[in-house]
Design a protein around this motif. Structure first.
Motif, PDB file in Angstrom:
ATOM      1  N   ALA A 142       0.837  -1.205   0.000  1.00  0.00           N
ATOM      2  CA  ALA A 142       0.000   0.000   0.000  1.00  0.00           C
ATOM      3  C   ALA A 142       0.873   1.257   0.000  1.00  0.00           C
ATOM      4  O   ALA A 142       0.520   2.262  -0.636  1.00  0.00           O
ATOM      5  N   GLN A 143       2.005   1.203   0.692  1.00  0.00           N
ATOM      6  CA  GLN A 143       2.915   2.356   0.660  1.00  0.00           C
ATOM      7  C   GLN A 143       3.441   2.562  -0.755  1.00  0.00           C
ATOM      8  O   GLN A 143       3.473   3.684  -1.255  1.00  0.00           O
ATOM      9  N   ARG A 144       3.821   1.467  -1.425  1.00  0.00           N
ATOM     10  CA  ARG A 144       4.326   1.587  -2.800  1.00  0.00           C
ATOM     11  C   ARG A 144       3.248   2.142  -3.726  1.00  0.00           C
ATOM     12  O   ARG A 144       3.530   2.881  -4.660  1.00  0.00           O
ATOM     13  N   ALA A 145       1.984   1.809  -3.433  1.00  0.00           N
ATOM     14  CA  ALA A 145       0.871   2.272  -4.272  1.00  0.00           C
ATOM     15  C   ALA A 145       0.392   3.662  -3.863  1.00  0.00           C
ATOM     16  O   ALA A 145      -0.584   4.171  -4.426  1.00  0.00           O
ATOM     17  N   GLY A 146       1.026   4.262  -2.863  1.00  0.00           N
ATOM     18  CA  GLY A 146       0.634   5.610  -2.442  1.00  0.00           C
ATOM     19  C   GLY A 146      -0.663   5.657  -1.636  1.00  0.00           C
ATOM     20  O   GLY A 146      -1.291   6.701  -1.521  1.00  0.00           O
ATOM     21  N   GLN A 147      -1.076   4.506  -1.073  1.00  0.00           N
ATOM     22  CA  GLN A 147      -2.317   4.483  -0.282  1.00  0.00           C
ATOM     23  C   GLN A 147      -2.044   4.531   1.220  1.00  0.00           C
ATOM     24  O   GLN A 147      -2.985   4.573   2.021  1.00  0.00           O
ATOM     25  N   LEU A 148      -0.797   4.468   1.603  1.00  0.00           N
ATOM     26  CA  LEU A 148      -0.420   4.529   3.015  1.00  0.00           C
ATOM     27  C   LEU A 148       0.792   5.456   3.106  1.00  0.00           C
ATOM     28  O   LEU A 148       1.690   5.383   2.258  1.00  0.00           O
TER      29      LEU A 148
ATOM     30  N   VAL B 154     -11.159   0.226  10.531  1.00  0.00           N
ATOM     31  CA  VAL B 154     -10.328   0.436   9.336  1.00  0.00           C
ATOM     32  C   VAL B 154     -10.465   1.882   8.847  1.00  0.00           C
ATOM     33  O   VAL B 154      -9.461   2.574   8.624  1.00  0.00           O
ATOM     34  N   ASP B 155     -11.695   2.354   8.702  1.00  0.00           N
ATOM     35  CA  ASP B 155     -11.895   3.717   8.190  1.00  0.00           C
ATOM     36  C   ASP B 155     -11.268   4.753   9.114  1.00  0.00           C
ATOM     37  O   ASP B 155     -10.636   5.702   8.657  1.00  0.00           O
ATOM     38  N   THR B 156     -11.454   4.591  10.415  1.00  0.00           N
ATOM     39  CA  THR B 156     -10.950   5.582  11.366  1.00  0.00           C
ATOM     40  C   THR B 156      -9.422   5.562  11.418  1.00  0.00           C
ATOM     41  O   THR B 156      -8.786   6.620  11.450  1.00  0.00           O
ATOM     42  N   ALA B 157      -8.826   4.375  11.413  1.00  0.00           N
ATOM     43  CA  ALA B 157      -7.359   4.299  11.463  1.00  0.00           C
ATOM     44  C   ALA B 157      -6.756   4.889  10.188  1.00  0.00           C
ATOM     45  O   ALA B 157      -5.746   5.590  10.237  1.00  0.00           O
ATOM     46  N   LEU B 158      -7.371   4.629   9.044  1.00  0.00           N
ATOM     47  CA  LEU B 158      -6.809   5.143   7.794  1.00  0.00           C
ATOM     48  C   LEU B 158      -6.902   6.660   7.734  1.00  0.00           C
ATOM     49  O   LEU B 158      -5.957   7.334   7.346  1.00  0.00           O
ATOM     50  N   ARG B 159      -8.042   7.189   8.147  1.00  0.00           N
ATOM     51  CA  ARG B 159      -8.177   8.632   7.938  1.00  0.00           C
ATOM     52  C   ARG B 159      -7.726   9.462   9.140  1.00  0.00           C
ATOM     53  O   ARG B 159      -7.474  10.662   9.001  1.00  0.00           O
ATOM     54  N   GLY B 160      -7.579   8.836  10.305  1.00  0.00           N
ATOM     55  CA  GLY B 160      -7.088   9.548  11.479  1.00  0.00           C
ATOM     56  C   GLY B 160      -8.210  10.259  12.210  1.00  0.00           C
ATOM     57  O   GLY B 160      -9.333  10.372  11.715  1.00  0.00           O
ATOM     58  N   LEU B 161      -7.887  10.721  13.412  1.00  0.00           N
ATOM     59  CA  LEU B 161      -8.900  11.326  14.277  1.00  0.00           C
ATOM     60  C   LEU B 161      -9.006  12.836  14.069  1.00  0.00           C
ATOM     61  O   LEU B 161     -10.004  13.445  14.467  1.00  0.00           O
ATOM     62  N   ARG B 162      -7.993  13.430  13.479  1.00  0.00           N
ATOM     63  CA  ARG B 162      -8.026  14.884  13.271  1.00  0.00           C
ATOM     64  C   ARG B 162      -9.080  15.257  12.249  1.00  0.00           C
ATOM     65  O   ARG B 162      -9.474  14.446  11.429  1.00  0.00           O
ATOM     66  N   PRO B 163      -9.541  16.512  12.304  1.00  0.00           N
ATOM     67  CA  PRO B 163     -10.518  16.964  11.300  1.00  0.00           C
ATOM     68  C   PRO B 163      -9.918  16.830   9.903  1.00  0.00           C
ATOM     69  O   PRO B 163      -8.701  16.959   9.731  1.00  0.00           O
ATOM     70  N   ARG B 164     -10.766  16.550   8.930  1.00  0.00           N
ATOM     71  CA  ARG B 164     -10.321  16.530   7.541  1.00  0.00           C
ATOM     72  C   ARG B 164      -9.871  17.920   7.143  1.00  0.00           C
ATOM     73  O   ARG B 164     -10.328  18.919   7.697  1.00  0.00           O
ATOM     74  N   ASP B 165      -8.993  17.954   6.185  1.00  0.00           N
ATOM     75  CA  ASP B 165      -8.508  19.211   5.613  1.00  0.00           C
ATOM     76  C   ASP B 165      -9.671  20.186   5.400  1.00  0.00           C
ATOM     77  O   ASP B 165     -10.605  19.905   4.664  1.00  0.00           O
ATOM     78  N   ARG B 166      -9.601  21.338   6.056  1.00  0.00           N
ATOM     79  CA  ARG B 166     -10.723  22.278   5.971  1.00  0.00           C
ATOM     80  C   ARG B 166     -10.796  23.029   4.642  1.00  0.00           C
ATOM     81  O   ARG B 166     -11.803  23.613   4.312  1.00  0.00           O
ATOM     82  N   GLN B 167      -9.675  22.994   3.901  1.00  0.00           N
ATOM     83  CA  GLN B 167      -9.705  23.608   2.567  1.00  0.00           C
ATOM     84  C   GLN B 167     -10.463  22.717   1.571  1.00  0.00           C
ATOM     85  O   GLN B 167     -10.822  23.166   0.498  1.00  0.00           O
ATOM     86  N   GLY B 168     -10.638  21.435   1.922  1.00  0.00           N
ATOM     87  CA  GLY B 168     -11.156  20.453   0.968  1.00  0.00           C
ATOM     88  C   GLY B 168     -12.607  20.689   0.583  1.00  0.00           C
ATOM     89  O   GLY B 168     -13.303  21.457   1.199  1.00  0.00           O
TER      90      GLY B 168
ATOM     91  N   ARG C 186      -3.220  11.419  13.116  1.00  0.00           N
ATOM     92  CA  ARG C 186      -3.059  11.844  11.726  1.00  0.00           C
ATOM     93  C   ARG C 186      -3.512  10.788  10.726  1.00  0.00           C
ATOM     94  O   ARG C 186      -3.752  11.093   9.557  1.00  0.00           O
ATOM     95  N   GLY C 187      -3.669   9.541  11.182  1.00  0.00           N
ATOM     96  CA  GLY C 187      -4.162   8.499  10.288  1.00  0.00           C
ATOM     97  C   GLY C 187      -3.039   7.879   9.472  1.00  0.00           C
ATOM     98  O   GLY C 187      -1.919   8.371   9.453  1.00  0.00           O
ATOM     99  N   LEU C 188      -3.373   6.746   8.828  1.00  0.00           N
ATOM    100  CA  LEU C 188      -2.358   5.979   8.104  1.00  0.00           C
ATOM    101  C   LEU C 188      -2.220   6.407   6.645  1.00  0.00           C
ATOM    102  O   LEU C 188      -1.232   6.099   5.996  1.00  0.00           O
ATOM    103  N   ARG C 189      -3.234   7.094   6.136  1.00  0.00           N
ATOM    104  CA  ARG C 189      -3.188   7.517   4.725  1.00  0.00           C
ATOM    105  C   ARG C 189      -2.119   8.581   4.521  1.00  0.00           C
ATOM    106  O   ARG C 189      -1.744   9.285   5.459  1.00  0.00           O
ATOM    107  N   PRO C 190      -1.655   8.722   3.284  1.00  0.00           N
ATOM    108  CA  PRO C 190      -0.674   9.769   2.995  1.00  0.00           C
ATOM    109  C   PRO C 190      -1.261  11.136   3.312  1.00  0.00           C
ATOM    110  O   PRO C 190      -2.469  11.344   3.192  1.00  0.00           O
ATOM    111  N   ARG C 191      -0.408  12.059   3.739  1.00  0.00           N
ATOM    112  CA  ARG C 191      -0.846  13.436   3.961  1.00  0.00           C
ATOM    113  C   ARG C 191      -1.278  14.037   2.637  1.00  0.00           C
ATOM    114  O   ARG C 191      -0.822  13.623   1.578  1.00  0.00           O
ATOM    115  N   ASP C 192      -2.143  15.005   2.745  1.00  0.00           N
ATOM    116  CA  ASP C 192      -2.614  15.758   1.585  1.00  0.00           C
ATOM    117  C   ASP C 192      -1.441  16.091   0.644  1.00  0.00           C
ATOM    118  O   ASP C 192      -0.500  16.751   1.032  1.00  0.00           O
TER     119      ASP C 192
END
Lengths: 206, 206
Positions: free
Chosen positions: A149-155, A192-206, B197-203
């Protein structure tokens, strides 16, 4: 050809006795619970002498661990152990964790798996054996999928993969062991969803 | 004023006996390990009869849980239990988790805490008692801090707080119980940073 230590007949008999003991241990722990499981009872059910069991295993916990390991790897060729890789990390992890949830909710595995997980807490020698023969190899398989997943840019490339494994695979085991809440497939997805995206707020510019 | 069920002298004597029993249980489990801890041994060390212990506690596990709970809450006024809130969520969580690491690495707590955590795995009644009297209230305190972080915009508003608690607080306990690797303050920090911050790549636009 090197000289064999035991004649073929004798090693076939040994293997049959070993399987009978391991089967009896799993059957009895499911029936009686781990606290009431005894070497005497296993020997009687397997039709062997107690001394045979004491010669092969140092403790009840070690015997049970061998039983779980033997039956967990039956039917696998020992080579193909890898996590699914469809290219979708979240979907693959949910598939694996949902399978874990289903297995932990199987009555046949409940007692022996609980016993194994508590014996290793108190028995450092068994814990080391467990780390070497089961947790270590399983952890390596999980990390292999995360490396892909790291090689594929997903982690993220700078994530410590041991911490990632702990965050993804620990919570399901804990909820089952401690019975803090029902262990459901939906919980596996949420972890799975929470660990992947993290606990911090999503990018507010998004 | 309601009539008292027991005279003051008798309840003072009961309380003294109760404390002696709880202290003896903690001392002995540290010395002998949980497997060799017996009600007989505790009664002898506390200078009470076995029947006194059987009258007050249904099992060795229940007695040990009471002992841990009594001494863990000694010196607290029972009201002020809250996680630190300096406004910096990551720093506050690291402080708490590092304190947990230090406590779990204390030899005095090692045996009784291991025993409690494995007894609840096998004993649903004790697990329910543990959930009601310790895990539930502690979880509520953790969630209260996370709610404050949500209000401050430091934690995503749509995160399930039970899952967040599991990701933040489970890994340290697991690593200690299973001895998969040394339990260090640095590991506590890593868990907090990775969960936030989660496991996904940063923005990638960042």
């Amino acid at each position: 050809m090197p000289k064999q230590k035991t004649a073929p007949d004798s090693s076939r008999r040994s293997e049959a006795a070993r399987r009978a003991i391991l089967t009896a241990a799993l059957d009895l722990v499911g029936e009686l619970g781990y606290a009431k499981l005894s070497i005497e009872g296993i020997a009687a059910a397997a039709g062997v002498g107690k001394q045979t069991i004491y010669r092969w295993w140092p403790s009840k916990g070690a015997l049970l661990f061998d039983a779980l390991l033997t039956f967990a790897t039956d039917g696998q060729d020992g080579q193909s152990a890898a996590l699914p890789d469809t290219g979708d990390l979240a979907a693959d992890l949910k598939l694996v964790l949902r399978a874990t949830v289903a297995e932990l909710n199987e009555p046949r595995y409940d007692q022996p798996m609980r016993a194994l997980h508590t014996e290793i807490v108190h028995d450092p020698a068994l814990a080391a054996d467990y780390a070497e023969r089961l947790d270590g190899p399983m952890r390596e398989i999980k990390k292999e999928r995360l490396r892909a997943a790291q090689r594929a840019g997903q982690l993220a490339g700078d994530v410590d993969l041991d911490v990632a494994v702990d965050l993804l695979f620990g919570p399901v085991l804990n909820r089952w062991l401690q019975r803090t809440a029902p262990l459901t497939p939906e919980y596996a997805d949420q972890v799975v969803d929470t660990a992947l995206r993290g606990l911090r707020p999503r990018d507010r510019q998004g």
